[in-house]
Design an enzyme around this catalytic site. Structure first.
Site, mmCIF file in Angstrom:
data_model
loop_
_atom_site.group_PDB
_atom_site.id
_atom_site.type_symbol
_atom_site.label_atom_id
_atom_site.label_comp_id
_atom_site.label_asym_id
_atom_site.label_seq_id
_atom_site.Cartn_x
_atom_site.Cartn_y
_atom_site.Cartn_z
ATOM 1 N N ALA B 95 42.135 40.907 42.961
ATOM 2 C CA ALA B 95 40.924 41.713 42.794
ATOM 3 C C ALA B 95 40.216 41.421 41.476
ATOM 4 O O ALA B 95 39.022 41.652 41.339
ATOM 5 C CB ALA B 95 41.285 43.188 42.865
ATOM 6 N N LYS B 96 40.958 40.928 40.499
ATOM 7 C CA LYS B 96 40.416 40.603 39.173
ATOM 8 C C LYS B 96 39.555 41.726 38.620
ATOM 9 O O LYS B 96 38.452 41.508 38.131
ATOM 10 C CB LYS B 96 39.693 39.249 39.214
ATOM 11 N N ARG B 97 40.087 42.938 38.679
ATOM 12 C CA ARG B 97 39.392 44.109 38.163
ATOM 13 C C ARG B 97 39.635 44.266 36.668
ATOM 14 O O ARG B 97 40.368 43.477 36.055
ATOM 15 C CB ARG B 97 39.859 45.372 38.904
#
Lengths: 274, 274
Positions: B95-97
């Site tokens: 998700a690379k949040r």
């Protein structure tokens, strides 16, 4: 939306206020929980109450994703409502995405096409080929994180990379990206004095400034250091407006709070012409 | 999931393969498009076909968000299927949040609680208070981007920050975060030789290595420089497995491809004990 339309809006409304839609089921008035879609009901009321005083809305995507399918549905309904009823208002997906090329293109399609956002916030860590896929979309804007307003900003952003603070390097390097004219930047208001040096690197770009209000920045300082002849600022307020009252009068209280900020902004805007 | 269970899985299956579920309606076999939920139908077939040979699945969240409500629904169904049928398999939300504290907590709840992922990928740019909210969740893991496999990695990650490359600074600083033992790191396989220096900073941590296969990394090199006595590696393959065939035999082709990688991994694993 083209940037000229945003500037027109600012001029008409004498406001550069962005209302952050960080909608939280635990904070909205209790009576709305009986609605079939409480998040949308709340957003709709807030939008109707504040639109004369702001030029942008910024749904914080985490708040919608946290409710899964139901939240995503509320987000779609909110965007459909905004785009139908107030198409002149600039919309920001506060998503802080960023991934390798083909994945970034997916995120761009999700937010720019499926949800019809005008812009999205993006993290710069993965560099050029993670940002450029967003920049390909005409009439859309990519708001790159430069200097954020949280304490963790000092972990990396303010450290020197080859003699220049990382956030300045992000500004400089991103200016070389293809379609860089579609870039805007996130700059936290808690460090308003940094804006002077930021303006030396990006004299014209629009800056999205969170952190006026709840996070403690001063509007006057932000304007003194960051305003351009085209304003060049979107200043965000979320909780201060959304939860100005948690009673039945939440919408009226939101109107008052937005109007108060707009009035302060009007004073700042007059300085441009003096 | 506790890390010991992941290590057990690796030992039982003689594999540290992670299958990336980058499911793309334009690439899946045409006959699946007649299904009521083609994305889920494809994922289910791929999972059933590959689970004996892999220890982790990694849905790439962008691919689901791009399809809006329908995509989110397919993601929920995929996770429910995985957690019911193969609860021993480690799951990664790619998700690379990463956002300020209360927003990161929202993302953590969305992925760790609502969707029951075991882990999530996170961008480090916003620092400590954007990462620690994820680390609070017991039995969950936060996979921080260190050195990614794309060209843009050279924009910032490999530049020197106070004498040390930024990605190494990320490794070093993140080790001081609260609950840092729940951290893993993304390290692109296209730069396997960097792994030696990375292991000097994080000798024990699990590394998620994308980029073996389509992105051109070599498994042998990754293992030579990155493997620990507990393996410490999850190596991802997405397109090579998912789209090994686009005909009716896609599941059988995926099995063959996963099995081929597993066999290569088995050879590498034998080196640990020699």
């Amino acid at each position: 939306m083209e940037i000229t339309k945003l500037i027109e809006q600012i001029s008409q409304k004498k406001s550069f206020l962005c209302v952050g839609l960080d909608t939280d089921l635990e904070k909205i008035p209790k009576h709305l929980l009986q609605e079939e879609d409480p998040i949308f009901a709340f957003n709709k009321a807030i939008i109707d109450a504040t639109h004369p005083f702001c030029v942008a809305y910024k749904p914080n995507i985490a708040f919608y994703e946290a409710y899964g399918l139901q939240g995503w549905n509320s987000l779609e309904r909110t965007m459909a409502y905004l785009n139908e009823k107030y198409p002149e208002i600039f919309t920001i997906a506060d998503a802080k995405r960023g991934d390798i090329g083909n994945t970034s293109t997916r995120y761009a399609k999700a937010f720019f096409e499926a949800l019809s956002f005008d812009s999205i916030t993006i993290a710069p860590y993965m560099g050029k080929d993670s940002v450029e896929p967003f920049l390909e979309f005409e009439g859309k804007h990519t708001i790159l994180l430069a200097l954020t307003s949280n304490e963790g900003a000092f972990d990396f952003q303010t450290k020197e990379i080859e003699g220049v603070e990382l956030y300045k390097e992000v500004l400089k390097v991103s200016k070389t990206y293809k379609n860089a004219e579609r870039l805007m930047y996130v700059v936290g208001a808690t460090k308003a004095t940094y804006l002077k040096e930021i303006r030396e690197i990006v004299p014209e770009s629009f800056l999205l400034v969170p952190g006026v209000g709840a996070q403690g920045g001063s509007l006057q300082e932000v304007c003194a250091y960051g305003m351009t002849k085209n304003v060049g600022l979107l200043v965000n307020s979320s909780r201060g407006i959304l939860y100005a009252s948690t009673g039945d009068d939440f919408a009226e209280a939101a109107t008052k709070e937005a109007q108060k900020i707009q009035a302060e902004m009007e004073i700042q805007l007059e300085k441009i012409h003096n």
